[in-house]
Design a protein around this motif. Sequence first.
Motif, PDB file in Angstrom:
ATOM      1  N   ASP A  61       0.843  -1.201   0.000  1.00 19.51           N
ATOM      2  CA  ASP A  61       0.000   0.000   0.000  1.00 19.51           C
ATOM      3  C   ASP A  61       0.880   1.253   0.000  1.00 19.51           C
ATOM      4  N   ASP A  62       0.278   2.338  -0.456  1.00 15.01           N
ATOM      5  CA  ASP A  62       0.997   3.611  -0.565  1.00 15.01           C
ATOM      6  C   ASP A  62       1.136   4.292   0.793  1.00 15.01           C
ATOM      7  N   PHE A  63       2.124   5.201   0.867  1.00 11.31           N
ATOM      8  CA  PHE A  63       2.371   5.991   2.080  1.00 11.31           C
ATOM      9  C   PHE A  63       2.200   7.465   1.723  1.00 11.31           C
ATOM     10  N   HIS A  64       1.450   8.200   2.540  1.00  7.08           N
ATOM     11  CA  HIS A  64       1.122   9.588   2.215  1.00  7.08           C
ATOM     12  C   HIS A  64       1.525  10.542   3.331  1.00  7.08           C
ATOM     13  N   CYS A  65       2.429  11.461   3.037  1.00  2.00           N
ATOM     14  CA  CYS A  65       2.769  12.509   4.011  1.00  2.00           C
ATOM     15  C   CYS A  65       1.855  13.708   3.791  1.00  2.00           C
ATOM     16  N   VAL A  66       1.448  14.328   4.879  1.00  2.00           N
ATOM     17  CA  VAL A  66       0.523  15.462   4.822  1.00  2.00           C
ATOM     18  C   VAL A  66       1.103  16.661   4.051  1.00  2.00           C
ATOM     19  N   LEU A 145      -4.521   6.696   6.730  1.00  2.00           N
ATOM     20  CA  LEU A 145      -4.182   7.892   7.524  1.00  2.00           C
ATOM     21  C   LEU A 145      -2.842   8.468   7.070  1.00  2.00           C
ATOM     22  N   TYR A 146      -2.672   9.780   7.223  1.00  6.09           N
ATOM     23  CA  TYR A 146      -1.410  10.428   6.854  1.00  6.09           C
ATOM     24  C   TYR A 146      -0.246   9.851   7.658  1.00  6.09           C
ATOM     25  N   GLY A 147       0.935  10.001   7.062  1.00  2.00           N
ATOM     26  CA  GLY A 147       2.147   9.387   7.605  1.00  2.00           C
ATOM     27  C   GLY A 147       2.546   9.863   8.992  1.00  2.00           C
ATOM     28  N   TRP A 148       2.081  11.043   9.414  1.00  2.00           N
ATOM     29  CA  TRP A 148       2.523  11.477  10.754  1.00  2.00           C
ATOM     30  C   TRP A 148       1.930  10.608  11.860  1.00  2.00           C
ATOM     31  N   LYS A 149       0.877   9.857  11.517  1.00  2.36           N
ATOM     32  CA  LYS A 149       0.304   8.920  12.501  1.00  2.36           C
ATOM     33  C   LYS A 149       1.133   7.633  12.589  1.00  2.36           C
ATOM     34  N   SER A 150       2.059   7.447  11.658  1.00  2.00           N
ATOM     35  CA  SER A 150       2.931   6.264  11.668  1.00  2.00           C
ATOM     36  C   SER A 150       4.161   6.571  12.524  1.00  2.00           C
TER      37      SER A 150
END
Length: 203
Positions: A61-66, A145-150
């Motif tokens: 799956d893709d990773f998305h930064c805000v 969810l956006y990457g900052w939650k990772s």
Amino acid sequence: MAENLPPGQRYVRRFIIYSALGIPEVGLDSYRLRVTGLVERELEYSYREIVEKLPRLSYVDDFHCVTGWSVKEVIWEGVPLRWLAEQAGVRPEARWVVFRCLDGYVAPVPIEDALSERAIVAFKMNGSVLSPEHGFPLRPFIPHLYGWKSAKHLSEIEFSAEYVDGFWEVHGYHERGDVWAEERFKGGFGRHLRRSPLVGRSG
Ligand SMILES: Nc1nc2c(c(=O)[nH]1)N[C@H]1C(S)=C(S)[C@@H](COP(=O)(O)O)O[C@H]1N2
Ligand SMILES: [Mo]
């Protein structure tokens, strides 16, 4: 796997490393992942138990930064958060999951998202054990969810009735952070604020 990008995102070839609080040294002999808060049984796992004994889930799956960059088709592998929650026996009052990390980073997510089907505590990305830069030993990953939650260098998963701000939420970032709903900022602002000074400073 995302067929199309969420609104306001563009693909980049590589991850940009963000470590706002530095990269901690991790002693694996003493390291434990703890599950705490509104649970019947608090849990504690060593790194070895996690990677060798617990059920695992793997997917692409893709990773998305805000801030607008996304990385396409990352291979993720980790322990389903749902399984950990079942082991701990989460109490019905729990509404939030708070991820706490060795470097002091904190990220809250709604319990529905944390217990969604693909939510994992990741120990591998693209077939390799997490590097220190990418959050060794563990990081949660929730694809929508956006990457900052990772939260990298995860050490505690706390189930809570109350919402608490984490590292970025204090600065106005969204409580939930759904990429498809473009929940970048509290109060529902989406791309209107993408060029604000706040975004420039963000991870
Ligand atoms: N501990 C910690 N986790 C963190 C961050 C951070 O600064 N410290 N940054 C977050 C942000 S904003 C993003 S986009 C991703 C970036 O992951 P990467 O550094 O593996 O590229 O980590 C997230 N988790
Ligand atoms: Mo980010």
